[in-house]
Scaffold this motif. Structure first.
Motif: not given
Ligand SMILES: Nc1nc2c(c(=O)[nH]1)N[C@H]1C(S)=C(S)[C@@H](COP(=O)(O)O)O[C@H]1N2
Ligand SMILES: [Mo]
Length: 554
Positions: A72, A81, A75-77
């Protein structure tokens, strides 16, 4: 007796709202945490970069994070990240510090215990890091100790004990009398009934100011001193000699990006190359101190310095695309570069690999381990220990001074950055970092293609170019097809091939009309295999699926 009460600086507290005191208690908690962190950074600067609590706790959190959360985060940041982790950690620290401050109003022992816990977590994280030793616990322990002193120092004026509930102003004044800081601390540590307290605002202001100053000075000095670990100067001073075997000349027109805006360039700039690793900070290894030991199931144990590698007469330069197993369909965790290094095969042959040693287990300074099939290290053309990237020494982010590269395998099973150890062993005997976390032991890069342009929004109707990249290491790309609005698959124009280990750009002209459109791409490799349509997530051996893009043409 004359009253020495200054109502401004010593206000009987319970009469007024508890908020000013609570607000100050929260500030005291935060300042105490900052003092602890500042002192820890200063001590870490004296001990070594891998002892900073921020670094060791961050590293431990990364290691312990369950895969779905990690996926997550990536894929989000994306490549932010690490920034997300640091911001998240800081938010947690602030929340924790505020809680410590508020709870200390009830009983200072809770605050002391809270900061001690904070220090214990840091010390434990430092000690249990793969490269941690007992000295690395010092920054956390000493930081927490000074943080506790700071907290008590700020609570002394914040909760000046006046003895009893029915406050008599004289005794309030007496409580303010000397006895010194230590006495204050002692009284403070004992904690007093909340009713029998008043607040010395000026005293709190001074104690808080001192704490802020200590935090700023130690933190600032620590950060400055830690710069001496920085390897950029040593890196800049390195000269990479022309390789014995330079990269073959590029075919004419190999880089379509010159004509197609928005298309990924054939060579990714070092500064733009994707970065994936388990570290919050970039490991700094002095090139003069670096060496690599090849040992385990070999006939001759060997050790190489950087000068040994750079001075060899079998240095090659090759154009190779690298990919991360976490790259999603259409994702950006891939890059093409011109690498300089020594063929792995030659080094392993000099070491003399024993029969049955099917795993090359490499370890880096960050404690990260990678297991690569010995077969791939020996047989894959251009598998190398690389020290150069696009004509420069490897950037620190990408493994300076030396990393491994095996074309055709995802990074987590082949591309050890900051490599310091190579052991010939078996897959049965040892699991590496990501296989311990259930990712597959062997992971060849899957055939993939991606649309880079046009952008999804903001593009005007007219003659456009649909373009992107495709890779099929080490088989090479034979064909790329594009589908517009679910119509027939049409063959795109391919850029001339650099080599089978490098990605290949493609383009297709498109007369785009206003409205919403769907664009898809798929590739075929030189073995005739068509890219898998079935969508799977990266875990446990890489994503598959055709990349489809919705675009709104104006
Ligand atoms: N020492 C070390 N090497 C490492 C990693 C790491 O965390 N530590 N990550 C690996 C992974 S998962 C990938 S995809 C590649 C990424 O290399 P890059 O950051 O240069 O693109 O490095 C590999 N080598
Ligand atoms: Mo990766």
């Amino acid at each position: 007796m004359t009253r020495v009460i200054d109502t401004e600086t010593l206000a009987p507290d319970e009469a007024v709202s508890p908020w000013p005191r609570r607000a100050r208690a929260a500030i005291a908690g935060i300042l105490a945490a900052l003092v602890a962190l500042g002192v820890a950074e200063l001590i870490a600067a004296l001990i070594g970069p891998n002892s900073s609590p921020v670094v060791v706790v961050g590293g431990t959190v990364i290691d312990a994070t369950p895969r779905p959360v990690k996926d997550f985060a990536i894929s989000t940041f994306g490549e932010n990240d690490k920034i997300a982790l640091i911001v998240g950690t800081l938010v947690l620290i602030v929340v924790f510090a505020v809680a410590i401050g508020l709870l200390s109003l009830r009983d200072r022992r809770i605050g002391v215990a809270g900061i001690a816990l904070f220090g214990a977590v840091g010390a434990l994280a430092a000690y249990t890091r793969p490269i941690g030793d007992i000295l690395d616990t010092l920054p956390s322990i000493l930081g927490a100790a000074v943080g506790i002193v700071a907290l008590l120092g700020m609570f002394a004026p914040l909760q000046r004990p006046v003895g009893t509930a029915d406050v008599d102003q004289d005794s309030t004044a007496k409580a303010q009398q000397p006895g010194g800081l230590l006495d204050g601390l002692r009284q403070n540590l004992a904690g007093r009934d909340r009713k029998g307290v008043s607040m010395d605002r000026r005293g709190f202001f001074i104690a808080g100011g001192i704490a802020a100053g200590v935090a700023a000075v130690t933190g600032g000095a620590g950060t400055l001193l830690q710069r001496r670990f920085d390897v950029s100067d040593a890196r800049a001073a390195l000269d990479i000699l022309p390789p014995s075997d330079p990269a073959p000349a590029l075919p004419a027109g190999a880089n379509l990006a010159e004509d197609v805006p928005g298309l990924t360039p054939l060579f990714t700039d070092n500064a733009d190359f994707y970065r994936v690793d388990i570290n919050i900070t970039v490991p700094q290894i002095s090139p003069a101190d670096w060496s690599l030991r090849i040992h385990g199931r070999v006939q001759n144990e060997l050790t190489f310095t950087l000068a040994d590698l750079m001075g060899r007469d079998d240095v090659i330069e090759r154009d190779i695309t690298m990919t991360c197993v976490s790259n999603t369909v259409g994702g950006s965790l891939a890059g093409g570069a011109r690498w300089i290094g020594v063929p792995l095969r030659n080094l392993l042959e000099e070491a003399g690999v024993e029969d049955g040693a099917d795993q090359v287990l490499t370890t880096a300074v960050d404690g990260f381990t990678i297991g690569t099939p010995t077969e791939d290290c020996l047989r894959t053309e251009n598998a190398m220990l690389a020290f150069g990237m696009n004509g420069e020494p490897l950037p620190p982010e990408h493994g300076f001074p030396v990393r491994m590269l095996v074309p055709g395998l995802y990074g987590y099973v082949s591309a050890t950055k900051w490599i310091v150890d190579m052991e010939l062993t078996t897959f049965d005997a040892v699991d590496s970092y990501w296989t311990q976390r259930d990712w597959d032991e062997t992971a060849p890069i899957k055939l993939a293609s991606r649309i880079d342009t046009p952008a999804s929004v903001g593009v005007a109707a007219g003659d456009l170019m649909i373009a992107g990249v495709a890779w099929a290491q080490t088989r090479g790309i034979a064909k790329v097809e594009v589908q517009i609005d679910r119509g027939d698959w049409q063959e795109a124009e391919l850029a001339p091939e650099t080599n089978v280990q490098m990605w290949r750009q493609w383009r297709m002209p498109w007369q785009a009309e206003a409205g919403q459109h769907s664009l898809s791409v798929r590739a075929t490799d030189q073995d005739g295999e068509l890219q898998t349509e079935e969508r799977v997530e990266p875990f446990p051996n890489g994503a598959s699926g055709w990349h489809t893009l919705q675009v709104f043409i104006q």
